[in-house]
Design a protein around this motif. Structure first.
Motif, PDB file in Angstrom:
ATOM      1  N   MET A 127      18.767  61.779  28.315  1.00  0.00           N
ATOM      2  CA  MET A 127      18.327  60.453  28.741  1.00  0.00           C
ATOM      3  C   MET A 127      19.222  59.365  28.164  1.00  0.00           C
ATOM      4  SD  MET A 127      14.657  58.510  28.151  1.00  0.00           S
ATOM      5  CE  MET A 127      14.947  58.251  26.394  1.00  0.00           C
ATOM      6  N   MET A 128      19.601  59.502  26.896  1.00  0.00           N
ATOM      7  CA  MET A 128      20.436  58.485  26.260  1.00  0.00           C
ATOM      8  C   MET A 128      21.839  58.469  26.864  1.00  0.00           C
ATOM      9  SD  MET A 128      18.478  56.882  24.334  1.00  0.00           S
ATOM     10  CE  MET A 128      16.838  57.107  23.662  1.00  0.00           C
ATOM     11  N   PHE A 129      22.404  59.651  27.125  1.00  0.00           N
ATOM     12  CA  PHE A 129      23.707  59.707  27.789  1.00  0.00           C
ATOM     13  C   PHE A 129      23.619  59.081  29.181  1.00  0.00           C
ATOM     14  CE2 PHE A 129      24.866  63.186  24.760  1.00  0.00           C
ATOM     15  CZ  PHE A 129      26.048  62.616  24.308  1.00  0.00           C
ATOM     16  N   THR A 130      22.509  59.343  29.860  1.00  0.00           N
ATOM     17  CA  THR A 130      22.322  58.778  31.196  1.00  0.00           C
ATOM     18  C   THR A 130      22.234  57.259  31.136  1.00  0.00           C
ATOM     19  OG1 THR A 130      21.143  60.773  31.892  1.00  0.00           O
ATOM     20  CG2 THR A 130      20.858  58.805  33.246  1.00  0.00           C
ATOM     21  N   LEU A 131      21.473  56.739  30.180  1.00  0.00           N
ATOM     22  CA  LEU A 131      21.336  55.293  30.041  1.00  0.00           C
ATOM     23  C   LEU A 131      22.675  54.638  29.715  1.00  0.00           C
ATOM     24  CD1 LEU A 131      17.988  55.052  28.038  1.00  0.00           C
ATOM     25  CD2 LEU A 131      18.408  54.159  30.337  1.00  0.00           C
ATOM     26  N   GLY A 166      28.342  51.801  34.114  1.00  0.00           N
ATOM     27  CA  GLY A 166      28.504  51.582  35.547  1.00  0.00           C
ATOM     28  C   GLY A 166      28.018  50.211  35.976  1.00  0.00           C
ATOM     29  N   GLY A 167      26.837  49.812  35.482  1.00  0.00           N
ATOM     30  CA  GLY A 167      26.302  48.502  35.841  1.00  0.00           C
ATOM     31  C   GLY A 167      27.170  47.374  35.334  1.00  0.00           C
ATOM     32  N   GLY A 168      27.627  47.469  34.073  1.00  0.00           N
ATOM     33  CA  GLY A 168      28.509  46.438  33.528  1.00  0.00           C
ATOM     34  C   GLY A 168      29.828  46.365  34.270  1.00  0.00           C
ATOM     35  N   SER A 200      29.273  44.999  19.277  1.00  0.00           N
ATOM     36  CA  SER A 200      28.917  44.843  17.866  1.00  0.00           C
ATOM     37  C   SER A 200      27.439  44.517  17.689  1.00  0.00           C
ATOM     38  CB  SER A 200      29.776  43.745  17.223  1.00  0.00           C
ATOM     39  OG  SER A 200      31.083  44.202  16.981  1.00  0.00           O
ATOM     40  N   VAL A 201      26.933  43.563  18.482  1.00  0.00           N
ATOM     41  CA  VAL A 201      25.536  43.132  18.320  1.00  0.00           C
ATOM     42  C   VAL A 201      24.572  44.298  18.568  1.00  0.00           C
ATOM     43  CG1 VAL A 201      23.710  41.694  19.317  1.00  0.00           C
ATOM     44  CG2 VAL A 201      25.960  40.706  18.816  1.00  0.00           C
ATOM     45  N   PHE A 202      24.758  44.996  19.689  1.00  0.00           N
ATOM     46  CA  PHE A 202      23.821  46.078  20.018  1.00  0.00           C
ATOM     47  C   PHE A 202      24.105  47.333  19.193  1.00  0.00           C
ATOM     48  CE2 PHE A 202      24.036  43.444  23.925  1.00  0.00           C
ATOM     49  CZ  PHE A 202      22.761  42.908  23.819  1.00  0.00           C
ATOM     50  N   GLY A 216      26.214  50.187  26.829  1.00  0.00           N
ATOM     51  CA  GLY A 216      26.964  50.583  28.010  1.00  0.00           C
ATOM     52  C   GLY A 216      27.391  49.395  28.845  1.00  0.00           C
ATOM     53  N   VAL A 217      26.477  48.456  29.079  1.00  0.00           N
ATOM     54  CA  VAL A 217      26.818  47.256  29.858  1.00  0.00           C
ATOM     55  C   VAL A 217      27.953  46.493  29.182  1.00  0.00           C
ATOM     56  CG1 VAL A 217      25.965  45.019  30.657  1.00  0.00           C
ATOM     57  CG2 VAL A 217      24.515  47.043  30.865  1.00  0.00           C
TER      58      VAL A 217
END
Length: 642
Positions: free
Chosen positions: A267-271, A277-279, A304-306, A346-347
């Motif tokens: 799930m984490m790899f998918t997210l 992809g979305g970013g 960095s923030v996330f 990811g984004v």
């Protein structure tokens, strides 16, 4: 352009997109199947246990990038790229045939040899993959094309890894299913490659030199020729370092620290992949179809923030005694925060990587573009290897996985700051982009009339104190603005103006020496092939009308004859930064989120670019692009006849 079908439905891009995505999928089906075999069958080779053998396999795959990138870059520049892609995809079919033989023989050494051949294929495909895009896409499509390629690649990596792991786990016949899959995908990829149209050869006179050391050194010299390209490549390589650390540590983080099972890791790899992809796709929307490096600092800040918040989110999760699945994980207090951090990492990665790739493609010399990208691949491979060593060193020093990720996120901030200080254009573009797009709705027309390279003098009406920010935030290339010296010397902002290489100017009455220096600077910048922008009215309008253009533009052209490009700003009159309604920067905010437009006209040759002729062209542009909100005194739209 809005009536055209999407890029993936056009033959110039669609078959290439499918070919590269299928290749990434196939690589990861095989790699994941091999990793699962090594891990769960307890395979041993050269005295290495399963854990060390997995790391050795990663080195085997990366090694060809060091050995063959120099040759691959030369070949991609020397020969027609669509034909090369077909040869590489045919080679992939042969490699997958060997993989089938290796699975049948159950020989780990043979399969590692196949993995080396896969790495070789990827090393030769890499320079073509990104150097072909500027040849089949328009400049305004580069960000969208790179976004779709990045999205397709990460989704293919995810799906390939899932498929490889699932198929090889089938009892007794897993290797048969994997073999059938990789052979079928290789053949399908080759079929798609047959539809890729031919493109011009970049450097038909190039002599391919097989001396790896000599050509690698020469290739790295090409990488360093353009400072912005070189720093973009360094930033790109750093992303692969950061991403390698993050993706390598997610499984142990989820298993040992968060107590999640394999489904939570998937799930984490998918997210993360969905976020990338979305970013990547959002870049095209946020950059308004331009190569917009202003998004890079935004992406870097997000990493960095996330990344830092991921540390606190992991430690804020409610403890559990036994490993849990997706449902159990999401039911825990604090899980949503962790999920959001992974998604937004990811984004942010998409925001960061896509503009950098577009800059590397757009600003590299066309005849050397493949070799520059091959050099970038060498640096990417080096940073990925260093990421493994770095992780091992910090974990061996006593840090746990969460602390390793925290240190890496902090390092990202330090490295990004260093790169942005070396190339302030990134930060300046970000400041311009953030300001302009946060308080205005921006439109620009005929941006392609600004040349991609070479000198030009830009002239525009002067409506507000943010005119330079608007123009600088919309035009793809750096612009040297000629600026009144008292504004140039404003505290704090002076550093920004100096960093942007603005040119302070004064009237002869105020400072004759500064006026002379300004004309000398303008001449030098134009001779160096830069864009210079002046506001020939000499001052910000006080009534919303375009004032008489002064003769300074003619003096500039007398010293340096270059094409002149007229531009018109509409929509800024009446805003907080204009001199309407009691003056600029006074009173309540005015025209927040107003629609503003930059209209760009056809260039004029220097012999026809008189002050009067340029003012007339600017007025015509204002009238054509005017909106009913753009009203001056008496309700008249600026640029229209009474």
């Amino acid at each position: 352009m809005s009536s055209e079908p999407g890029l993936v439905r056009q033959r110039r891009f669609g078959p290439f997109f499918a070919t590269q995505a299928l290749g990434a999928f196939n690589d990861n089906v095989f790699k994941q199947a091999l990793i699962i075999m090594i891990t769960y069958q307890g395979l041993v080779l050269f005295g290495m246990d399963a854990g060390r053998l997995v790391n050795f396999a990663a080195i085997v795959f990366i090694l060809p990038f060091f050995l063959f990138s120099a040759t691959a870059g030369q070949v991609a520049d020397r020969f027609e790229k669509s034909g090369l892609i077909r040869k590489i995809k045919a080679f992939e079919i042969a490699v997958m045939g060997l993989a089938t033989l290796g699975f049948w023989l159950d020989s780990i050494s043979f399969l590692l040899g196949v993995l080396f051949l896969m790495g070789t294929q990827s090393a030769f495909f890499g320079p073509i993959k990104y150097s072909i895009l500027p040849q089949v896409l328009e400049t305004h499509e580069l960000v969208k094309g790179n976004g779709q390629v990045s999205m397709g690649t990460f989704v293919a990596i995810l799906l390939g890894s899932l498929a490889g792991g699932a198929l090889i786990a089938v009892d007794d016949v897993g290797w048969v299913w994997v073999s059938a899959m990789v052979l079928a995908i290789a053949v399908t990829g080759y079929a798609w490659s047959r539809r890729i149209p031919a493109v011009p050869v970049s450097d038909p006179e190039l002599k391919v030199d097989l001396n790896i050391v000599r050509q690698t050194l020469k290739m790295m010299g090409y990488v360093r020729e353009n400072p912005v390209v070189f720093r973009s490549i360094l930033g790109n390589s750093w992303f692969w370092f950061f991403g390698s650390v993050l993706l390598a540590q997610l499984p142990p983080l989820i298993q040992a620290h968060l107590r999640g099972d394999e489904s939570v890791a998937v799930m984490m790899f998918t997210l993360f992949s969905i976020g990338i992809g979305g970013g990547s796709l959002l870049c095209d929307k946020l950059s308004f179809r331009r190569v917009e490096i202003g998004l890079v600092p935004l992406g870097s800040l997000g990493l960095s923030v996330f990344g830092i918040d991921l540390y606190f989110a992991a430690h804020g999760l409610a403890a559990v005694a036994e490993p849990v699945g997706i449902g159990g994980f999401l039911a825990r207090d604090g899980s949503v925060r962790f999920v959001i951090d992974v998604l937004l990492l990811g984004v942010s990665g998409g925001f960061y990587i896509v503009p950098l790739l577009a800059v590397i493609q757009h600003r590299s010399r066309p005849d050397k573009r493949s070799r520059v990208i091959a050099g970038a691949n060498v640096l990417n491979a080096l940073l990925m290897v260093l990421a493994g060593g770095y992780s091992i060193a910090l974990l061996s020093a006593g840090l746990d996985v969460t602390e390793l990720l925290l240190v890496t996120a902090i390092m990202n901030f330090v490295v990004a700051t260093y790169i942005f200080l070396l190339v302030p254009e990134f930060l300046l573009r970000f400041a311009s982009w953030a300001l302009v797009h946060s308080i205005y709705r921006v439109e620009v027309s005929d941006l392609e009339k600004i040349p991609d390279e070479g000198p030009a003098l830009l002239v525009s009406n002067h409506v507000s104190f943010v005119d330079a920010l608007v123009i600088g935030g919309l035009i793809r290339r750096p612009v040297r603005f000629v600026m009144y010296y008292k504004i140039y010397n404003w505290p704090i902002l002076r550093w920004i103006f100096r960093t942007a290489k603005a040119i302070p100017i004064a009237s002869a009455r105020e400072d004759r020496e500064l006026l002379k220096d300004a004309f000398d600077r303008i001449q030098q910048e134009l001779e160096d092939g830069q864009l210079v922008c002046i506001f020939p009215e000499g001052a910000i309008t006080r009534d919303g009308e375009v004032q008489i253009f002064k003769s300074g533009v003619e003096q500039i052209l007398a010293r340096t004859p270059v094409n002149v490009i007229p531009m018109a700003l509409n929509g800024l009159w009446g805003s907080y930064f204009s001199r309407s309604d009691g003056g600029a920067l006074k009173g309540p905010w005015r025209k927040l989120w107003a629609r503003i437009r930059l209209s760009i006209g056809e260039g004029l040759p220097p012999e026809r670019a008189t002050a009067e002729a340029l003012r007339k062209r600017v007025l015509e542009l204002m009238a054509v692009s005017a909106h009913p909100d753009d009203r001056g005194p008496g309700g008249k739209i600026a640029g229209q006849p009474p």
